[in-house]
Design an enzyme around this catalytic site. Structure first.
Site, PDB file in Angstrom:
ATOM      1  N   HIS A 167      33.420 -10.241  27.564  1.00  0.00           N
ATOM      2  CA  HIS A 167      33.050  -9.707  28.896  1.00  0.00           C
ATOM      3  C   HIS A 167      34.258  -9.077  29.587  1.00  0.00           C
ATOM      4  CE1 HIS A 167      29.425 -12.409  28.699  1.00  0.00           C
ATOM      5  NE2 HIS A 167      30.291 -13.102  27.970  1.00  0.00           N
ATOM      6  N   SER A 297      51.245  12.226  36.905  1.00  0.00           N
ATOM      7  CA  SER A 297      50.360  12.591  38.004  1.00  0.00           C
ATOM      8  C   SER A 297      51.143  13.495  38.934  1.00  0.00           C
ATOM      9  CB  SER A 297      49.917  11.328  38.748  1.00  0.00           C
ATOM     10  OG  SER A 297      49.545  11.649  40.074  1.00  0.00           O
TER      11      SER A 297
END
Ligand SMILES: *[C@@H]1O[C@H](CO)[C@@H](O)[C@H](O)[C@H]1NC(C)=O
Ligand SMILES: *[C@@H]1O[C@H](CO)[C@@H](O)[C@H](O)[C@H]1NC(C)=O
Length: 492
Positions: A167, A297
């Site tokens: 999970h 970025s």
């Protein structure tokens, strides 16, 4: 000076041509990313050269079976197999007869026998099958390289414990190398799939307009054996073992489905692998390579984005989507043939191979430079391991004469306190310190380090890596050894 003037004119023309390019859509698959090799193999030039080769194969086989074709005619065709006048070809409409004429134009002696008995699918379909086969060969070499790099990585990190997940929540430990083997397993299946798709390909061969070979039966005056032999000879010359025994005007488009479906499953594997890498990059456990001058970025200079893995995922989704095209095309084919297949196939077949090609180049670059941060991995383990070790601690207490239920309750209470420190105060997991402070655990204090050694939580992961690499991965790479060292150039 005159030279300067010429240079100015030349520069002007070049600029115009460049500007003209900017006015037109260009597929980024080719303009930005695809390898020269794959672009060439789906190019107009390779197509036209293949058509000419197919006409030569046909003439040679027809001659061998007794039709009046001379050595001089064949020699003439062979000497012009690759000299294609692109200016001339550009002026023509894109149909096969036009190209027969340009070939005939440079081979006046052979002109009367070029394309004898054939129709457009003889060159069209057979060329597609050759491109598919060659495309698979290019992809297989590249896939083998990715597997090789990843196998080295798995071997290097076979023993390095890391937090495993279910999970995407911390579960038990595994090792970095074992996780890489899960990626490898999918790619190994993809090698087998692509090899099978390639080896299942047959040639369309020499079949005529509706696939009945009627025109060839006429050419050989009713001699069925010669017509069969012609089909076989041409098939062999093109490097195929077998031709489809029956075709309509085209080969069955179910074949395209099989090819693109295998590429789509490769896309799915790569998407899964690169998603894992992106998730691990978020945890700062593993990173794709990052060059010194690379800018992560434009606004946040500290960022190192997993852009190569992201590109792979984006392209993989396109690859997966493309199999929809042949599924639909095959289902809407009418008796023997319709022409609504060709426009679609002209896009979906090359794009699938080009996309897979780019994905594999990118993945090779990633797998050659994967960066592992063992200290971060260790910190994450330290953070979670005390919880995982509780079962071992309970067993040690019982061995030392304690009571299981009592110990379980003690640990439950301490664990909850520690979890509260982690979740509500944002602190570190201090379960271990709490256990050490509690006199109840005094009998096993000396064993705690051993009970918490990550190496004892990884089961047989290192052995599995070793066996898997030796038995399934390395032998698979044998046929691809010759191309193992090829480097890739990546456009960032
Ligand atoms: C693909 O094209 C290249 C030329 O760019 C050629 O050398 C190579 O043989 C071709 N590959 C195959 C498998 O045909
Ligand atoms: C990956 O690609 C980048 C960009 O082309 C290049 O600078 C780098 O050297 C490549 N890495 C490897 C391991 O080839």
């Amino acid at each position: 000076s005159e030279f300067k003037q010429i240079l100015t004119v030349f520069t002007f023309l070049a600029t115009m041509a460049g500007a003209e390019e900017m006015n037109r859509y260009r597929s980024p698959l080719v303009s930005r990313y695809a390898s020269k090799e794959m672009s060439y193999n789906f190019s107009e030039k390779k197509k036209l050269i293949t058509w000419r080769k197919l006409w030569i194969f046909l003439a040679k086989a027809e001659k061998a079976l007794g039709l009046p074709i001379t050595d001089a005619q064949i020699a003439e065709m062979e000497s012009h197999a690759e000299d294609i006048d692109f200016e001339e070809e550009r002026k023509l409409r894109h149909d096969v007869m036009a190209h027969v004429h340009t070939f005939a134009h440079c081979c006046p002696t052979a002109a009367p026998i070029i394309h004898l008995g054939a129709m457009s699918c003889y060159v069209g379909d057979n060329t597609d099958l050759i491109a598919l086969r060659d495309g698979f060969n290019i992809l297989l070499s590249k896939l083998a390289r990715v597997i090789d790099r990843l196998a080295n990585f798995a071997e290097e990190y076979a023993d390095l414990p890391t937090l495993g997940f279910t999970h995407f929540q911390p579960a038990q430990l595994t090792t970095v190398g074992k996780r890489a083997c899960l990626w490898l397993q999918e790619l190994v299946m993809d090698v087998r799939n692509l090899e099978r798709a390639r080896d299942d390909l047959c040639f369309r061969g020499v079949k005529g307009t509706t696939g009945t070979q009627a025109s060839f039966l006429q050419l050989f005056q009713g001699d069925h054996d010669k017509v069969e032999e012609l089909d076989k000879m041409v098939t062999e010359m093109a490097g195929f073992k077998k031709a489809y025994l029956v075709t309509g005007q085209t080969y069955s488009h179910e074949v395209d489905i099989h090819c693109l479906a295998r590429l789509a499953s490769l896309g799915a594997s790569v998407h899964k692998i690169c998603t894992d890498i992106r998730l691990l990059a978020n945890l700062k456990e593993i990173e794709e390579p990052f060059e010194k001058e690379q800018i992560g970025s434009s606004a946040m200079p500290y960022k190192r984005n997993p852009m190569r893995a992201e590109r792979c995922c984006g392209l993989a989704r396109h690859l997966i989507a493309l199999v929809g095209d042949p599924l639909q095309t095959d289902s809407v084919q009418w008796p023997e043939s319709t022409l609504d297949d060709s426009a679609n196939r002209r896009i979906s077949l090359p794009e699938s191979f080009l996309t897979a090609d780019i994905i594999l180049s990118t993945l090779q670059n990633i797998t050659e430079g994967l960066v592992v941060y063992p200290k971060v991995i260790e910190r994450h383990i330290r953070h979670e391991l005390p919880f995982m070790a509780t079962e071992n601690i309970i067993m040690a207490i019982v061995k030392a004469g304690g009571n299981r239920q009592e110990c379980h309750e003690k640990i439950r209470v301490l664990s909850q306190e520690a979890a509260a420190v982690v979740k509500q105060e944002g602190g570190d997991n201090d379960l271990l310190a709490r256990i050490q402070r509690d006199p109840y655990f005094a009998p096993i204090l000396g064993q705690l380090d051993a009970l918490l050694d990550p190496k004892t939580f990884i089961g047989r992961a290192p052995q599995q890596v070793k066996t898997f690499l030796a038995e399934e991965v390395r032998p698979l790479l044998e046929p691809y050894k010759a191309n193992m060292d090829v480097k890739v150039e990546l456009v960032l």
